[in-house]
Design a protein around this motif. Structure first.
Motif, PDB file in Angstrom:
ATOM      1  N   HIS A  38      18.957 -11.065 -18.234  1.00 31.55           N
ATOM      2  CA  HIS A  38      18.965 -12.049 -17.161  1.00 31.55           C
ATOM      3  C   HIS A  38      20.114 -11.707 -16.208  1.00 31.55           C
ATOM      4  O   HIS A  38      20.926 -10.843 -16.502  1.00 31.55           O
ATOM      5  CB  HIS A  38      19.131 -13.462 -17.712  1.00 31.55           C
ATOM      6  CG  HIS A  38      17.956 -13.911 -18.523  1.00 31.55           C
ATOM      7  ND1 HIS A  38      17.662 -13.365 -19.747  1.00 31.55           N
ATOM      8  CD2 HIS A  38      17.000 -14.839 -18.291  1.00 31.55           C
ATOM      9  CE1 HIS A  38      16.567 -13.935 -20.231  1.00 31.55           C
ATOM     10  NE2 HIS A  38      16.143 -14.836 -19.368  1.00 31.55           N
ATOM     11  N   HIS A 115      20.203 -20.180 -23.552  1.00 32.51           N
ATOM     12  CA  HIS A 115      19.066 -19.325 -23.204  1.00 32.51           C
ATOM     13  C   HIS A 115      19.112 -17.985 -23.960  1.00 32.51           C
ATOM     14  O   HIS A 115      19.162 -17.991 -25.180  1.00 32.51           O
ATOM     15  CB  HIS A 115      18.977 -19.175 -21.683  1.00 32.51           C
ATOM     16  CG  HIS A 115      17.602 -18.791 -21.228  1.00 32.51           C
ATOM     17  ND1 HIS A 115      16.510 -19.578 -21.460  1.00 32.51           N
ATOM     18  CD2 HIS A 115      17.125 -17.687 -20.574  1.00 32.51           C
ATOM     19  CE1 HIS A 115      15.419 -18.987 -20.970  1.00 32.51           C
ATOM     20  NE2 HIS A 115      15.772 -17.830 -20.435  1.00 32.51           N
ATOM     21  N   GLU A 197      12.081 -21.521 -18.214  1.00 29.81           N
ATOM     22  CA  GLU A 197      11.304 -21.054 -19.359  1.00 29.81           C
ATOM     23  C   GLU A 197      11.583 -21.991 -20.526  1.00 29.81           C
ATOM     24  O   GLU A 197      12.746 -22.222 -20.865  1.00 29.81           O
ATOM     25  CB  GLU A 197      11.754 -19.649 -19.763  1.00 29.81           C
ATOM     26  CG  GLU A 197      11.323 -18.558 -18.809  1.00 29.81           C
ATOM     27  CD  GLU A 197      11.993 -17.237 -19.131  1.00 29.81           C
ATOM     28  OE1 GLU A 197      12.936 -17.204 -19.960  1.00 29.81           O
ATOM     29  OE2 GLU A 197      11.593 -16.231 -18.525  1.00 29.81           O
ATOM     30  N   TYR A 199      11.463 -21.973 -24.280  1.00 32.14           N
ATOM     31  CA  TYR A 199      11.275 -21.122 -25.458  1.00 32.14           C
ATOM     32  C   TYR A 199      10.470 -21.869 -26.516  1.00 32.14           C
ATOM     33  O   TYR A 199      10.594 -23.084 -26.678  1.00 32.14           O
ATOM     34  CB  TYR A 199      12.636 -20.768 -26.070  1.00 32.14           C
ATOM     35  CG  TYR A 199      13.440 -19.715 -25.329  1.00 32.14           C
ATOM     36  CD1 TYR A 199      12.926 -19.018 -24.235  1.00 32.14           C
ATOM     37  CD2 TYR A 199      14.733 -19.409 -25.755  1.00 32.14           C
ATOM     38  CE1 TYR A 199      13.681 -18.046 -23.591  1.00 32.14           C
ATOM     39  CE2 TYR A 199      15.496 -18.444 -25.115  1.00 32.14           C
ATOM     40  CZ  TYR A 199      14.961 -17.767 -24.030  1.00 32.14           C
ATOM     41  OH  TYR A 199      15.720 -16.806 -23.407  1.00 32.14           O
ATOM     42  N   HIS A 248      17.291 -20.207 -17.891  1.00 33.72           N
ATOM     43  CA  HIS A 248      16.807 -18.898 -17.429  1.00 33.72           C
ATOM     44  C   HIS A 248      17.361 -18.609 -16.034  1.00 33.72           C
ATOM     45  O   HIS A 248      17.270 -19.447 -15.139  1.00 33.72           O
ATOM     46  CB  HIS A 248      15.274 -18.891 -17.401  1.00 33.72           C
ATOM     47  CG  HIS A 248      14.688 -17.665 -16.788  1.00 33.72           C
ATOM     48  ND1 HIS A 248      14.523 -16.501 -17.506  1.00 33.72           N
ATOM     49  CD2 HIS A 248      14.270 -17.410 -15.519  1.00 33.72           C
ATOM     50  CE1 HIS A 248      14.009 -15.581 -16.704  1.00 33.72           C
ATOM     51  NE2 HIS A 248      13.848 -16.104 -15.484  1.00 33.72           N
TER      52      HIS A 248
HETATM   53 ZN    ZN Z   1      14.709 -16.268 -19.510  1.00 32.98          ZN
END
Ligand code: ZN
Length: 302
Positions: A38, A115, A197, A199, A248
């Motif tokens: 990222h 993250h 996002e 997870y 994210h």
């Molecule tokens: Zn991500």
């Protein structure tokens, strides 16, 4: 009878001055970054800003060598800090640095991960114990069950397969599951998190772990359809760990996943890992379940 009274006044002054100096004291935070799938160059600076703007922390960023480069010189002195904040998904650190890191947390140091930091080091058993669950990094059933939330508690799915997935980026409602935990105290039971996002199918030992909040994404958006853990706390030795799956940061133009809900819970988690309690007030501008809130200047409004 006069003597005890005379003694009480200086004692009172000492207590008052001690409490003032305790308030003025900031917690020392070390943000470790330098490798991630990222945009860590952006997110780490935002994390630093969030921590420093709170007035409660003095945050410093340290950057590891780049992927594949010689790591032997990466030797931070963890003992100078109250908490470590990881924005890192990358190569292993030198063995003595890893041992010092384990020792720091075991002896009561704080750790905050968010993250993709929970994607790192799938093959490092102690790290998996610290973070409770993680994804990718070749994690399988050998690393622990998949964790999800159902019927008022987190459950373990022991079916085989890879750990870690996510669907398309969507806004999602975060559900508070432990409203009495210091990190969650005063937060709404539901609030809207910005497009991020979510997870799912995270795996790990999940020992001494509590799930503070969950969120869900439908299967037709690539989600699991289950309530997934998004905020967790883990005890590791005498240390405390706060784990947020949000945040994210895909490219240099977009740090907006670090929204009001992310910032608030991150700061509350950071205080909790140091002291075991949270003294921060929840902002009057905190989001509800209908509206996303972005606090652009990395500062929590009153
Ligand atoms: Zn991500």
């Amino acid at each position: 009878m006069k003597k005890p009274f005379k003694l009480l006044i200086p004692l009172f002054l000492v207590i008052v001055s001690l409490s003032f100096s305790a308030k003025a004291q900031k917690y020392e935070a070390l943000i470790i970054t330098g490798q991630n799938n990222h945009y860590w160059q952006g997110s780490s600076v935002v994390i630093e800003g969030i921590l420093n703007n709170s007035g409660m922390f003095n945050a410093t960023i340290v950057t590891t060598p780049s992927k594949g480069e010689d790591m032997s010189g990466f030797q931070p002195d963890f003992s100078k800090y109250d908490l470590i904040c990881l924005d890192y998904n990358g190569d292993h650190w030198p063995e003595n640095t890893k041992a010092n890191f384990v020792d720091f947390i075991k002896k009561g140091g704080g750790l905050v991960v968010f993250h993709a930091s929970d994607n790192s080091w799938g093959d490092w058993e102690e790290y998996n114990r610290m973070i409770g669950v993680g994804g990718w990094g070749n994690r399988t059933e050998a690393h622990g069950p998949i964790i999800y939330w159902e019927d008022g508690k987190f459950k373990k799915d022991k079916s085989p397969g890879k750990g870690g997935r996510h669907g398309k980026q969507d806004e999602f409602i975060v559900h508070t599951r432990m409203p009495d935990h210091p990190i969650m105290r005063g937060l709404p039971t539901q609030w809207l998190h910005t497009k991020d996002e979510l997870y799912h199918s995270l795996r790990g030992p999940a020992k001494r772990m509590k799930v503070l909040a969950t969120a869900s994404q439908p299967k037709d958006r690539g989600g699991s359809g289950r309530q997934e853990p998004v905020l967790m706390v883990i005890k590791y030795g005498k240390g405390r760990v706060f784990h947020s799956v949000m945040g994210h940061t895909g490219n240099k133009h977009n740090n907006t996943t670090l929204d009001a809900g992310f910032m608030t819970t991150y700061l509350r988690g950071a205080e909790w890992v140091v002291t075991g309690d949270v003294t921060q007030k929840v902002s009057g501008d905190f989001p509800d379940a209908q509206t996303v809130k972005i606090w652009e200047d990395m500062k929590v409004p009153e």
